[in-house]
Design a protein around this motif. Sequence first.
Motif, mmCIF file in Angstrom:
data_model
loop_
_atom_site.group_PDB
_atom_site.id
_atom_site.type_symbol
_atom_site.label_atom_id
_atom_site.label_comp_id
_atom_site.label_asym_id
_atom_site.label_seq_id
_atom_site.Cartn_x
_atom_site.Cartn_y
_atom_site.Cartn_z
ATOM 1 N N PRO A 63 86.800 -11.772 -1.710
ATOM 2 C CA PRO A 63 85.996 -12.561 -0.760
ATOM 3 C C PRO A 63 86.095 -12.040 0.669
ATOM 4 N N ALA A 64 87.279 -11.627 1.089
ATOM 5 C CA ALA A 64 87.441 -11.089 2.453
ATOM 6 C C ALA A 64 86.693 -9.771 2.610
ATOM 7 N N GLN A 65 86.683 -8.938 1.572
ATOM 8 C CA GLN A 65 85.954 -7.674 1.622
ATOM 9 C C GLN A 65 84.454 -7.927 1.747
ATOM 10 N N VAL A 66 83.947 -8.863 0.970
ATOM 11 C CA VAL A 66 82.526 -9.204 1.018
ATOM 12 C C VAL A 66 82.183 -9.770 2.402
ATOM 13 N N ALA A 67 82.999 -10.696 2.871
ATOM 14 C CA ALA A 67 82.753 -11.323 4.164
ATOM 15 C C ALA A 67 82.769 -10.285 5.285
ATOM 16 N N ALA A 68 83.718 -9.346 5.236
ATOM 17 C CA ALA A 68 83.804 -8.310 6.272
ATOM 18 C C ALA A 68 82.566 -7.415 6.242
ATOM 19 N N ALA A 69 82.089 -7.067 5.059
ATOM 20 C CA ALA A 69 80.923 -6.195 4.928
ATOM 21 C C ALA A 69 79.667 -6.857 5.498
ATOM 22 N N LEU A 70 79.638 -8.180 5.480
ATOM 23 C CA LEU A 70 78.447 -8.916 5.906
ATOM 24 C C LEU A 70 78.630 -9.666 7.223
ATOM 25 N N ASP A 71 79.776 -9.483 7.847
ATOM 26 C CA ASP A 71 80.095 -10.192 9.084
ATOM 27 C C ASP A 71 80.050 -11.709 8.911
ATOM 28 N N VAL A 97 73.038 0.906 0.860
ATOM 29 C CA VAL A 97 73.783 -0.279 0.461
ATOM 30 C C VAL A 97 74.623 -0.752 1.647
ATOM 31 N N ARG A 98 74.968 -2.026 1.655
ATOM 32 C CA ARG A 98 75.723 -2.593 2.765
ATOM 33 C C ARG A 98 77.166 -2.108 2.775
ATOM 34 N N ALA A 99 77.766 -1.989 1.582
ATOM 35 C CA ALA A 99 79.167 -1.556 1.493
ATOM 36 C C ALA A 99 79.453 -1.081 0.074
ATOM 37 N N ILE A 100 80.618 -0.473 -0.078
ATOM 38 C CA ILE A 100 81.077 -0.021 -1.385
ATOM 39 C C ILE A 100 82.486 -0.563 -1.570
ATOM 40 N N ILE A 101 82.712 -1.257 -2.677
ATOM 41 C CA ILE A 101 84.041 -1.751 -3.027
ATOM 42 C C ILE A 101 84.461 -1.027 -4.295
ATOM 43 N N LEU A 146 77.966 -2.279 -3.579
ATOM 44 C CA LEU A 146 78.241 -1.621 -4.852
ATOM 45 C C LEU A 146 79.691 -1.823 -5.260
ATOM 46 N N LEU A 147 79.889 -2.061 -6.547
ATOM 47 C CA LEU A 147 81.209 -2.086 -7.156
ATOM 48 C C LEU A 147 81.293 -0.828 -8.017
ATOM 49 N N THR A 148 82.254 0.041 -7.743
ATOM 50 C CA THR A 148 82.295 1.289 -8.490
ATOM 51 C C THR A 148 83.701 1.835 -8.655
ATOM 52 N N PRO A 169 89.590 -0.411 -9.505
ATOM 53 C CA PRO A 169 89.806 -1.852 -9.598
ATOM 54 C C PRO A 169 90.020 -2.448 -8.217
ATOM 55 N N PHE A 170 89.488 -3.646 -8.018
ATOM 56 C CA PHE A 170 89.659 -4.331 -6.742
ATOM 57 C C PHE A 170 90.688 -5.443 -6.929
ATOM 58 N N LYS A 171 91.265 -5.878 -5.836
ATOM 59 C CA LYS A 171 92.206 -7.002 -5.872
ATOM 60 C C LYS A 171 91.373 -8.277 -5.746
ATOM 61 N N ALA A 172 91.379 -9.081 -6.803
ATOM 62 C CA ALA A 172 90.500 -10.241 -6.894
ATOM 63 C C ALA A 172 90.616 -11.176 -5.690
#
Length: 126
Positions: free
Chosen positions: A115-123, A101-105, A83-85, A108-111
């Motif tokens: 990718p590192a946040q997504v990768a970490a959430a999914l190993d 959900v797998r994770a919550i980001i 989720l992006l919220t 505003p996120f740092k663009a």
Amino acid sequence: MTTKRILIIDDEYDIRAVAELALKAVGAWEVSTAACGIEGVAKAVAEQPDVILLDVMMPDMDGIATFQALQANPVTASIPVILLTAKVQAAEQRRFAELGVRAIITKPFKAMKLPAQVAAALDWST
């Protein structure tokens, strides 16, 4: 290594564009986008992405309803959703986490960190 495929579902064009650029440039992933929940569910069924980044606050079909539609469909039920919220209250975060959900980001996120946040959430390795 197979290129990861990511679907971004967000009604805000700027968010989709920034996230897409970062995920392609930094993550070297294939990215597709949808501007609403209905379009997002249809693309998820058709494209079978490796992960979905899903905005919570959207008109018509919000992120929670979109997530529930994805979970109800056997074709998309196993696709991890992040989720992006902008909703950062503890109670809301707990409610989102309880959905499965797998994770919550948070926005505003740092663009360039997305990718590192997504990768970490999914190993995934980046």
